[in-house]
Motif scaffolding. Structure first.
Motif, PDB file in Angstrom:
ATOM      1  N   VAL A   1      32.891  17.991 -50.791  1.00  0.00           N
ATOM      2  CA  VAL A   1      33.719  17.659 -51.947  1.00  0.00           C
ATOM      3  C   VAL A   1      32.933  16.826 -52.962  1.00  0.00           C
ATOM      4  N   TYR A   2      31.859  16.197 -52.489  1.00  0.00           N
ATOM      5  CA  TYR A   2      30.889  15.573 -53.398  1.00  0.00           C
ATOM      6  C   TYR A   2      29.578  16.281 -53.118  1.00  0.00           C
TER       7      TYR A   2
ATOM      8  N   PRO B   1      38.572  18.561 -36.503  1.00  0.00           N
ATOM      9  CA  PRO B   1      38.138  17.350 -37.207  1.00  0.00           C
ATOM     10  C   PRO B   1      37.260  17.737 -38.394  1.00  0.00           C
ATOM     11  N   VAL B   2      37.214  16.853 -39.389  1.00  0.00           N
ATOM     12  CA  VAL B   2      36.541  17.143 -40.648  1.00  0.00           C
ATOM     13  C   VAL B   2      35.264  16.332 -40.784  1.00  0.00           C
ATOM     14  N   VAL B   3      34.170  17.026 -41.148  1.00  0.00           N
ATOM     15  CA  VAL B   3      32.944  16.323 -41.515  1.00  0.00           C
ATOM     16  C   VAL B   3      32.620  16.674 -42.961  1.00  0.00           C
ATOM     17  N   THR B   4      32.342  15.641 -43.758  1.00  0.00           N
ATOM     18  CA  THR B   4      32.053  15.886 -45.173  1.00  0.00           C
ATOM     19  C   THR B   4      31.013  14.892 -45.655  1.00  0.00           C
ATOM     20  N   GLU B   5      30.253  15.321 -46.669  1.00  0.00           N
ATOM     21  CA  GLU B   5      29.136  14.511 -47.141  1.00  0.00           C
ATOM     22  C   GLU B   5      29.598  13.415 -48.093  1.00  0.00           C
ATOM     23  N   VAL B   6      28.940  12.281 -47.997  1.00  0.00           N
ATOM     24  CA  VAL B   6      29.175  11.209 -48.952  1.00  0.00           C
ATOM     25  C   VAL B   6      27.836  10.893 -49.623  1.00  0.00           C
ATOM     26  N   LEU B   7      27.882  10.801 -50.952  1.00  0.00           N
ATOM     27  CA  LEU B   7      26.660  10.644 -51.754  1.00  0.00           C
ATOM     28  C   LEU B   7      26.502   9.245 -52.290  1.00  0.00           C
ATOM     29  N   ASP B   8      27.611   8.539 -52.410  1.00  0.00           N
ATOM     30  CA  ASP B   8      27.662   7.347 -53.229  1.00  0.00           C
ATOM     31  C   ASP B   8      28.389   6.277 -52.423  1.00  0.00           C
TER      32      ASP B   8
ATOM     33  N   ALA C   1      29.653   8.658 -69.852  1.00  0.00           N
ATOM     34  CA  ALA C   1      29.083   8.672 -68.481  1.00  0.00           C
ATOM     35  C   ALA C   1      29.356  10.014 -67.802  1.00  0.00           C
ATOM     36  N   LEU C   2      28.497  10.326 -66.852  1.00  0.00           N
ATOM     37  CA  LEU C   2      28.657  11.569 -66.095  1.00  0.00           C
ATOM     38  C   LEU C   2      29.797  11.433 -65.095  1.00  0.00           C
ATOM     39  N   PRO C   3      30.623  12.466 -64.929  1.00  0.00           N
ATOM     40  CA  PRO C   3      31.673  12.406 -63.918  1.00  0.00           C
ATOM     41  C   PRO C   3      31.072  12.590 -62.524  1.00  0.00           C
ATOM     42  N   ASP C   4      31.754  12.029 -61.526  1.00  0.00           N
ATOM     43  CA  ASP C   4      31.322  12.230 -60.136  1.00  0.00           C
ATOM     44  C   ASP C   4      31.720  13.597 -59.615  1.00  0.00           C
ATOM     45  N   THR C   5      32.787  14.134 -60.194  1.00  0.00           N
ATOM     46  CA  THR C   5      33.278  15.429 -59.732  1.00  0.00           C
ATOM     47  C   THR C   5      33.498  16.290 -60.963  1.00  0.00           C
ATOM     48  N   THR C   6      33.692  17.564 -60.758  1.00  0.00           N
ATOM     49  CA  THR C   6      33.941  18.438 -61.895  1.00  0.00           C
ATOM     50  C   THR C   6      35.029  19.417 -61.525  1.00  0.00           C
ATOM     51  N   PRO C   7      35.756  19.908 -62.528  1.00  0.00           N
ATOM     52  CA  PRO C   7      36.750  20.940 -62.238  1.00  0.00           C
ATOM     53  C   PRO C   7      36.040  22.224 -61.825  1.00  0.00           C
ATOM     54  N   LEU C   8      36.800  23.148 -61.288  1.00  0.00           N
ATOM     55  CA  LEU C   8      36.224  24.437 -60.900  1.00  0.00           C
ATOM     56  C   LEU C   8      35.707  25.143 -62.152  1.00  0.00           C
ATOM     57  N   PRO C   9      34.592  25.871 -62.034  1.00  0.00           N
ATOM     58  CA  PRO C   9      34.123  26.655 -63.180  1.00  0.00           C
ATOM     59  C   PRO C   9      35.153  27.733 -63.521  1.00  0.00           C
TER      60      PRO C   9
END
Lengths: 306, 306, 306, 306
Positions: free
Chosen positions: A97-98, A128-135, C1-9
């Motif tokens: 999701v990120y 169970p859910v595994v998801t990446e965190v960037l920040d 500033a840049l968003p952390d997420t973006t809407p779907l293309p």
């Protein structure tokens, strides 16, 4: 918790190192603190299993199948896919999701909306859910919704993030930096353990080499090597390693044969339309074939949870 | 036979290429003759089996076990080892008598004396012999005593040697150059096929990367990749790839799982005393464990010849 | 500033991409947004100079000499060294106070105490200060004391940190990730420019290769390549690239000859006793020789500020 | 001459090595014969100059400019180009007549016809000729017509060819294997010196890395490193290293600044039409600019012979 800074080392030690280094017959001075003590196999003497949920342990004898879309794109699509994957034997659901994207203009992920979709898919399937965190700023919010936090290859030596993730207490899936040695990767894991979190699963996902027919080069030797050096579980991500759908099943089989504790693969209901890394996504039916093939190599069903 | 030189290409073609290249919108001009047609999977549509002896075919469904000392050191030692290997399931005997050594002062091999020892061990055990040839001047003499000629990694693009070896008509074990891409390796095989010899077995043996915990990095993805691109059999040499005895069995298992047609391993009755590459030699008993482990992964006995 | 997420293309685009990808004659679909528009040479048509202080511009015709200790170890030592470096022609002072160390147990830097020392040395010498920031949580505090923020090689694709650093408005020294291509490096710079900060200086510091005689391999070709692809200044760090004191002066000379806008080097009053990377630190006198040698290659004095 | 084979090493030594290796506290046993004694800087204590013709020495203080077509394509074209290069300051003429091509179907060179053309161009201009030899069977014929023999990158560890070339007594231009370390390259040179031929010039021409924007990665650090390790001259081939015309002049300048004894570049009267490696060939006028630029960096005219 680990400090961000440290006092100066004891001057007597520094002086001794300087003396040794200035001796022309001395080739190198190796600091014994360079070996990662908590990650080392000697620390426990046996294989560690990392529990992700009540009945889901990675390592410790089972073989984990982690599957899902590279990026979460929508709730209905994810729900359908998660049900399909659970039915075919997946043990955990992955979904980004990120997304760490080379370009600032590429699709960056759905963020917290995506987390809600993952949570719903998990509730419906028990995966169970595994998801990446960037920040580091997202860690707390992601930790509320995820069962396991992934630190990606580009952050394989982002020590600030590793410390922050460690403090959640959640299990951590630590991908190898694609430019990092096995030794550096184990030291990154040591950052998490030194912060008091022993739930680290290592994930080999390919390194940068001159070979361009595959996106990266899967370092299969790293699997038995890590098993000898460390007590932590190690899994393989063949999707990101090769970047080609047609090589993923044989590479997953190779990982199982080499002693990996599981595999993580990209699956998408419609690979060519995927918003991220579509060329490497298996179809759900192909994931089913992968489960069968891995079972043949293991001589038993991989860890299933139905 | 292939010519050493060629006439100039047709000027019209050269002119067209020049025209295209000078157009600023043209990124690259790719010559269709760059695809190796004889080696390509399309050439036969099915897997080629390469016969080495009456009852020994590499590829075509079986799984070949090639074992022996990195370098032949003496007749009695070799005879004892060959009998042991045959009893444990080896299908072919490897042994170097001309060794490509980084240093001109390192042990260079026993030469023709070693060939005689290999021939005797073969006669006593029925194991066909594969041995490396470094020098076109030795090809005829080696071809008289060996059943299969190996072209080593350092000669992976020694096109003069490839042509000379091809002309013997013997099957050729072609190791991948440790600095070569899969594409270059297949083109080297094309040199042999274009010279009229279709008996090529490809051998992945690790490539040069930044990872230093292993001697080279085994490119396991090359196995399924070659299977998709070519009809030729492909085997794996885990000994030279990793350079560490303790990783060889899991890597051989991975090779079998990934679809390789066999493995080639260094075995020495007393590894630490070996004159060449002792750190990577299995003991005969460890070779027995390898045969068992590979059999588990394959779900059947590897090709045995007893 | 840049968003952390973006809407779907937009779905129509996604559909088109899927259609193209499913056509077997299509090799690849390249997204035009993959080229970094703000970083590209076309964006300005001329070389950008990045001002760090009133009279210190990196790029735009001058040649910058950035020098200092790998890690700040004490106030007096730093003050003495800074005076010495300024007298010998250094234009900026480098010094690490937050150090990215492979091991969690290695010296991590003096943190805010070190910043105070850097500020004092800057006040006494007029040298602007560049220092690395590892953690978004430290950015505000470091930005108060430093004139330029460095994003290190291990964070070359830490996009969260890049965005945070960009928002300070301070000039950014962006090291190339040692596992990253030139294309990825330019895209990381695009993250900073897209966030509204155009003050990026690129720094080549060596990439990971199989050669082990040097710590990394300095990719000198990246200098003229970046000059052709981008309007941003590019400097070279020969200290971290080779990791050997005896190669630094010739490599700095090579950088100047290849068209770099400056060099950054480690200098320590007593190299063998340095707490971090001592084997690669020049003495102050050797730094003086470097300034002379670079001047010979440039055919003029490098940018001096006395 | 060097023997092709060697007797077994003395058993007492082998026994000692085995004993040491079987001791678990021993990390590695390094054979002192692994250092190349004749190539080592200690062997002479000063830089060796390699004479190619009466007034052409490579190394020993001058800077050599070797230029010519990648492949000889015709007598008139070569004659015109050689005159042009001589007038612009070239010191030696390069030109391939036996070309190592990845594909057996690519243009392989004009062979002995090409040698005649090279000889004629040399007679008309006074430029000594350096040309590659691929096959021991051609060595005698090439040695009759050439002033210096080149062993190419693909044959950097073709020890049979190295021995054969050494025995001609002609000076040898030894390119680094693109997959070889500096240490292996120096050992390959030792094969030539150990065979009684001390006229070796080393040529850095790029190594294989993950960076794909250039064809290979020029390892500029190898220049000062070789200067420290060996007394032999070292030159740089920027054309094959980067594979792009637009980077060659800055890389040649970097080579001169780093201490190289010369450069070797591809020049073609009409690059885009070249039969081999056209994308990397300079025009004669660009070669003139290179000579000027290298002169600026050296602070004097490179070795000119008019």
């Amino acid at each position: 918790a680990l400090p961000d800074t440290t006092p100066l080392p004891d001057p007597a030690t520094a002086h001794l190192v300087a003396l040794l280094r200035s001796n022309p017959t001395v080739v190198d001075v190796v600091d014994a603190t360079d070996a990662p003590p908590l990650v080392s196999r000697c620390a426990t003497g046996e294989d560690t299993g990392v529990p992700v949920a009540a009945d889901r342990v990675i390592g410790g004898g089972g073989f984990s199948l982690i599957a899902g879309p590279c990026a979460v794109e929508g709730g209905e699509q994810l729900m359908g896919l998660a049900r399909d994957l659970a039915a075919r034997g997946a043990g955990l659901l992955r979904g980004g999701v990120y997304k760490p994207r080379t370009s600032p203009y590429a699709f960056q992920g759905l963020g917290s909306d995506g987390l809600t979709m993952l949570r719903a898919a998990s509730a419906a399937t028990g995966l169970p859910v595994v998801t990446e965190v960037l920040d580091a700023a997202h860690v707390a919010a992601v930790a509320e919704q995820a069962d396991m936090l992934q630190v990606g290859s580009r952050n394989g030596q982002n020590f600030a993030l590793l410390k922050e993730v460690a403090l959640t207490g959640l299990p951590v899936l630590l991908k190898r930096g694609f430019g990092c040695t096995v030794d550096e990767w184990l030291h990154s894991a040591e950052y998490v353990l030194a912060a008091g979190n022993s739930g680290v699963v290592l994930c080999e996902r390919g390194i940068r080499t001159f070979e361009s027919a595959t996106r990266f080069t899967l370092d299969i030797s790293a699997v038995p090597l890590v098993k000898r050096l460390s007590h932590l579980p190690v899994i393989v991500d063949p999707s990101h390693a090769c970047g080609r759908r047609d090589l993923i099943i044989p590479l997953a089989a190779a990982a199982a044969a080499a002693g990996a504790d599981g595999v993580m693969v990209d699956v998408h209901p419609c690979g060519p339309a995927a918003l991220c890394d579509g060329a490497q996504a298996l179809s759900p039916a192909e994931f089913g074939s992968l489960v069968t093939r891995v079972g043949q190599v293991l001589g038993r069903d991989p860890q299933r949870h139905d």
